[in-house]
Every structure is written in structure tokens, then in C-alpha cells.
Design an enzyme around this catalytic site. Structure first.
Site, mmCIF file in Angstrom:
data_model
loop_
_atom_site.group_PDB
_atom_site.id
_atom_site.type_symbol
_atom_site.label_atom_id
_atom_site.label_comp_id
_atom_site.label_asym_id
_atom_site.label_seq_id
_atom_site.Cartn_x
_atom_site.Cartn_y
_atom_site.Cartn_z
ATOM 1 C CB SER A 21 -0.922 0.010 1.220
ATOM 2 O OG SER A 21 -1.622 1.242 1.299
ATOM 3 C CG LEU A 22 1.767 3.296 -3.345
ATOM 4 C CD1 LEU A 22 1.413 3.806 -4.737
ATOM 5 C CD2 LEU A 22 3.265 3.372 -3.125
ATOM 6 C CE LYS A 72 -12.411 -0.152 -1.665
ATOM 7 N NZ LYS A 72 -11.696 0.427 -2.840
ATOM 8 C CG ASN A 93 -12.417 4.298 0.508
ATOM 9 O OD1 ASN A 93 -13.333 4.941 1.037
ATOM 10 N ND2 ASN A 93 -11.489 4.870 -0.239
ATOM 11 C CG ASN A 133 -18.275 -5.554 -16.106
ATOM 12 O OD1 ASN A 133 -17.884 -5.622 -17.278
ATOM 13 N ND2 ASN A 133 -18.302 -6.601 -15.312
ATOM 14 N N GLY A 134 -16.136 -3.861 -12.882
ATOM 15 C CA GLY A 134 -15.788 -4.388 -11.566
ATOM 16 C C GLY A 134 -16.113 -3.400 -10.465
ATOM 17 C CG LEU A 230 -10.209 4.446 -12.498
ATOM 18 C CD1 LEU A 230 -11.144 3.702 -11.549
ATOM 19 C CD2 LEU A 230 -10.381 5.947 -12.337
ATOM 20 C CE1 TYR A 232 -0.434 3.160 -7.470
ATOM 21 C CE2 TYR A 232 -2.833 3.128 -7.492
ATOM 22 C CZ TYR A 232 -1.631 2.663 -6.993
ATOM 23 O OH TYR A 232 -1.625 1.692 -6.027
#
Length: 288
Positions: A21-22, A72, A93, A133-134, A230, A232
């Protein structure tokens, strides 16, 4: 934050895995700039330990935390309160402590729309196309609806999953705004669209030469169209490189990541934060 003491307040992120994780990089950079006595820590939590972890957080006084894969959706029934936005997305989240327990929301929505709002477009007239479509596509749908888009096209490769995606909105106020389309229809749709959003993982590191669409697709879009990815890493993706070469406006997934994180930190600290500081910390971590 420079030295952790008995008074230092705890924030963090739960996931499995969570080591990559950033969020700690950008959150702790802004916490340091603000000079507040907080620290943001990654907490590896297996799915079977989620409820135990929340009980433990309450016991030791964690003030708030982010939730990432695979928590989530699973966390929702464990919360005392969930915002309307999170209910629409179907995922949480960001979680924080209240007098009655844990409250959850989804800051991916504000993270997604913030860069778009800066463009000052008439969103009521814009027909966006979402690739994929996720789970990420759900936050994008909610964000576009909040902007005022009323004709949201979702494109996917799996007919059954597309049908399930459409059906999942049947009891929502957004149901009438969403249409689903096969990938074969995409080429004939783009000339009427001023915004195309990639929510698929195609083009993500290390497969940086890949794009979810052919490069010749971009010439069919209007000159004022926007391409939004989306992803990065890399920055920019091949998807955005091709769009920019055609002269279109492009938005990087780094913006969404930063703004969703900034929105979460503002909830926890109850004060304004600098997205610029968080962005610079991320770029340094990713690309230096």
C-alpha cells in the site's frame, strides 16, 4: 509527528495483503507537515480476522482507518453506520470512530470526481463511457451521477458479468442512468462520448505497453473529450499517451488516489489537508 508517544493517535489501513500500500507514504507525509500527533500504519488483516481486528481497534483506540482488498464489502455489516455514498457503491474504504461505533464511507467517489470538477464542464450534456464493470466501475458510476451525468455507458467483455452489473443497480435511483454494452459496440459509441474512463487493469505495471483500446479509437472522439485512467503506475499509461497524442485532455489515476486519501484524512483530522504534499510524496515513492 516525529516521536511516537503514549498520546499519539493511531490511523491505518487494513488489507490482505497490505504491504504494497502507498497510503502510509502519502498520509504520513501530510501528517508530518501538519505537525499533528498521529501516525498512519498498515495493518495486515486476513478475511477471517476482520471482526476481531475491528474489536481490537476499538479497544486500543484507533481513530480511523482505510479498508482495501478484500475487506471493502465484507466490512459493511460490521459497521454501526454507512453513508449513502458507500451504500450506492456497495463498498467502504474509509472508517472512523463515532459515539455509537464505527462509521464507513467511500472516498473513492470524491477522489474520482475532484479532478473532473476542476475542468468546469457541463456534465448534464456529457455521455461518459466506462471501460470495465468491476468494483472500481461502481465508484465511477456513482461519481458521474453526482456530477450530473444521466446517460452512463458501461462496457465489458463478459456478457454474464455485464448483466449482473446492470441488475445490481435495479433497486437504486441510478438504475435508469446506466446502460451496459459489449466491447464490440465500443467503436461505434465513442463519437458521441466526451469522457472515457478506464477501470480495467489493462496497462498496469509491468504490462505498460498494453492499452484497453486500440490507438486509432481516439481519433473518433470529439476534440474536447477527456481520457481518464484509474491506473497510477505507470504514469502516464499507454491509454493516456495515445489519448494525449490525439490532443485530448487526460487525467491520471494518481489524482484519484491522492484525492480519496486526502478526503479520508480530512474526515479523521477534521481539518483541511494538502493534496499537493500527498501527491509529491507518492510521486517520489513511485518514480524516484
Amino acid at each position: 509527528m516525529s516521536i511516537i508517544t503514549g498520546k499519539t493517535k493511531l490511523l491505518g489501513i487494513i488489507g490482505h495483503p497490505v504491504e504494497h500500500s502507498l497510503s502510509p507514504v502519502m498520509q504520513n507525509a501530510e501528517i508530518k507537515r501538519l505537525g499533528v500527533d498521529y501516525i498512519y500504519i498498515p495493518f495486515p488483516v486476513k478475511p477471517e480476522n476482520l471482526e476481531t481486528a475491528l474489536d481490537g481497534f476499538a479497544t486500543i483506540g484507533v481513530m480511523g482507518f482505510n479498508a482495501t482488498i478484500p475487506h471493502k464489502q465484507a466490512i459493511i455489516p460490521l459497521l454501526s453506520e454507512v453513508t449513502t455514498t458507500a451504500k450506492l457503491v456497495g463498498a467502504v474504504n474509509t472508517v472512523w470512530r463515532t459515539e455509537i461505533g464505527w462509521k464507513g464511507t467511500n472516498t473513492d467517489v470524491i477522489g474520482f470526481v475532484t479532478p473532473l470538477k476542476a475542468l468546469n464542464r457541463d456534465w448534464n450534456t456529457i455521455k461518459p463511457i466506462i471501460l470495465g464493470n468491476g468494483g472500481a466501475a461502481r465508484a465511477v458510476v456513482v461519481g458521474l451521477a453526482e456530477l450530473g451525468c444521466r446517460d452512463i455507458c458501461v462496457v465489458g467483455r463478459d456478457k454474464d458479468k455485464l448483466g449482473q452489473f446492470k441488475q445490481s443497480w435495479d433497486t437504486s435511483e441510478l438504475q435508469a442512468s446506466i446502460t451496459v454494452h459489449s466491447w464490440d459496440e465500443l467503436s461505434g459509441m465513442v463519437s458521441e462520448s466526451q469522457l472515457i474512463v478506464n477501470t480495467t487493469p489493462i496497462g498496469m505495471f509491468p504490462h505498460t505497453q498494453n492499452s484497453p483500446v486500440d490507438s486509432n479509437l481516439w481519433e473518433k472522439l470529439p476534440n474536447n473529450a477527456i481520457a481518464y485512467d484509474l491506473i497510477y503506475n505507470p504514469s502516464p499509461t499507454q491509454f493516456l499517451k495515445d489519448a494525449k497524442q490525439q490532443g485530448l485532455t487526460v487525467i491520471d489515476g494518481l489524482d484519484m488516489l491522492v484525492y480519496q486519501g486526502a478526503a479520508a484524512l480530512e474526515i479523521w483530522l477534521q481539518q483541511p489537508v494538502s493534496a499537493t504534499v500527498m501527491s509529491e510524496a507518492l510521486k517520489q515513492s513511485l518514480f524516484s
